[in-house]
Enzyme design. Structure first.
Site, PDB file in Angstrom:
ATOM      1  N   CYS A   1       0.579  -0.841   0.099  1.00 39.91           N
ATOM      2  CA  CYS A   1       0.063   0.291  -0.043  1.00 39.91           C
ATOM      3  C   CYS A   1       0.871   1.161   0.000  1.00 39.91           C
ATOM      4  O   CYS A   1       1.696   1.660  -1.045  1.00 39.91           O
ATOM      5  CB  CYS A   1      -0.699  -0.040   1.579  1.00 39.91           C
ATOM      6  SG  CYS A   1      -2.329   1.343   1.223  1.00 39.91           S
TER       7      CYS A   1
ATOM      8  N   HIS B   1      -3.356  -4.973   1.588  1.00 40.55           N
ATOM      9  CA  HIS B   1      -2.769  -5.348   3.159  1.00 40.55           C
ATOM     10  C   HIS B   1      -2.528  -6.803   3.131  1.00 40.55           C
ATOM     11  O   HIS B   1      -3.856  -7.244   4.047  1.00 40.55           O
ATOM     12  CB  HIS B   1      -3.733  -4.545   3.587  1.00 40.55           C
ATOM     13  CG  HIS B   1      -3.391  -2.546   4.016  1.00 40.55           C
ATOM     14  ND1 HIS B   1      -2.857  -2.410   4.526  1.00 40.55           N
ATOM     15  CD2 HIS B   1      -4.096  -2.111   3.087  1.00 40.55           C
ATOM     16  CE1 HIS B   1      -2.762  -1.245   4.753  1.00 40.55           C
ATOM     17  NE2 HIS B   1      -3.661  -1.213   3.423  1.00 40.55           N
TER      18      HIS B   1
ATOM     19  N   GLU C   1      -0.850  -7.918   5.645  1.00 39.15           N
ATOM     20  CA  GLU C   1      -1.150  -8.232   6.521  1.00 39.15           C
ATOM     21  C   GLU C   1      -2.014  -8.333   7.640  1.00 39.15           C
ATOM     22  O   GLU C   1      -2.296  -9.229   8.879  1.00 39.15           O
ATOM     23  CB  GLU C   1      -0.022  -7.399   7.639  1.00 39.15           C
ATOM     24  CG  GLU C   1      -0.908  -6.036   7.918  1.00 39.15           C
ATOM     25  CD  GLU C   1      -0.417  -5.456   6.684  1.00 39.15           C
ATOM     26  OE1 GLU C   1      -1.796  -3.909   7.022  1.00 39.15           O
ATOM     27  OE2 GLU C   1      -0.820  -5.711   5.181  1.00 39.15           O
TER      28      GLU C   1
END
Length: 196
Positions: free
Chosen positions: A79, A171, A173
């Site tokens: 990002c 994202h 994560e």
């Protein structure tokens, strides 16, 4: 064992650390330039790219981060991290670290309320589609020679690789699917083996 650093200026640092550890690597939280000496690869998390650049400058990390990227060690930007890596940013005179030959559009899919999740086919990841979590996400408008688009959404490039550089607009994560991080750890392992 591979040691991966996570730039801890902004973003979901703990979540990245969890995914990297689940992928079989050690983690160092990078808060000072000296930490860069200890790592085999670096993750630059999401956040807000302008704020992150201000913090990079404030802590005098710009030069060391550029040197790290040019040293031959892998870097993975997610990002805002992807925006920091891009050579060109639409609407800005200059990029930031300018290590990846791509042109990016900030907030390419709209503002915060337009956040969404979508299944993506990511080249190099086996199994089912990878769920990309897009939050005020950028996209890659165009790529240079030597850059490979590894995932697209609505005809826009949302993940790319250029040699030892990996970038995605989403994202990774924020899911329990660690395949993107495992892909990055494997990149580091392969590079270490090739120079061993």
């Amino acid at each position: 064992m591979i040691t991966v650093g996570i730039l801890a200026l902004q973003g979901a640092v703990r979540e990245h650390a969890k995914s990297i550890e689940a992928s079989g690597a050690n983690v160092i939280i990078v808060k000072r330039t000296e930490d860069l000496q200890e790592i085999d690869g670096l993750v630059m998390p999401g956040g807000e790219s302008t704020t992150m650049r201000r913090l990079i400058d404030k802590y005098e990390m710009f030069g060391p981060l550029q040197e790290f990227a040019q040293s031959g060690k892998p870097v993975f930007g997610t990002c805002a991290g992807m925006i920091l890596m891009a050579k060109e940013i639409i609407g800005q005179e200059h990029g930031h670290l300018e290590v990846m030959d791509m042109k990016v559009q900030r907030n390419g899919f709209g503002r915060q309320r337009e956040s969404f999740e979508v299944g993506l086919s990511v080249k190099g990841l086996e199994g089912e589609d990878y769920i990309g979590v897009f939050i005020r996400a950028p996209y890659i408008e165009s790529i240079g020679e030597g850059v490979e688009a590894i995932a697209t959404f609505q005809d826009k490039i949302v993940a790319a690789r250029q040699g030892r550089f990996l970038a995605c607009a989403f994202h990774p994560e924020l899911t329990d699917d660690h395949r993107m991080h495992a892909y990055f750890v494997k990149m580091i392992e392969e590079l270490k083996q090739s120079v061993a």
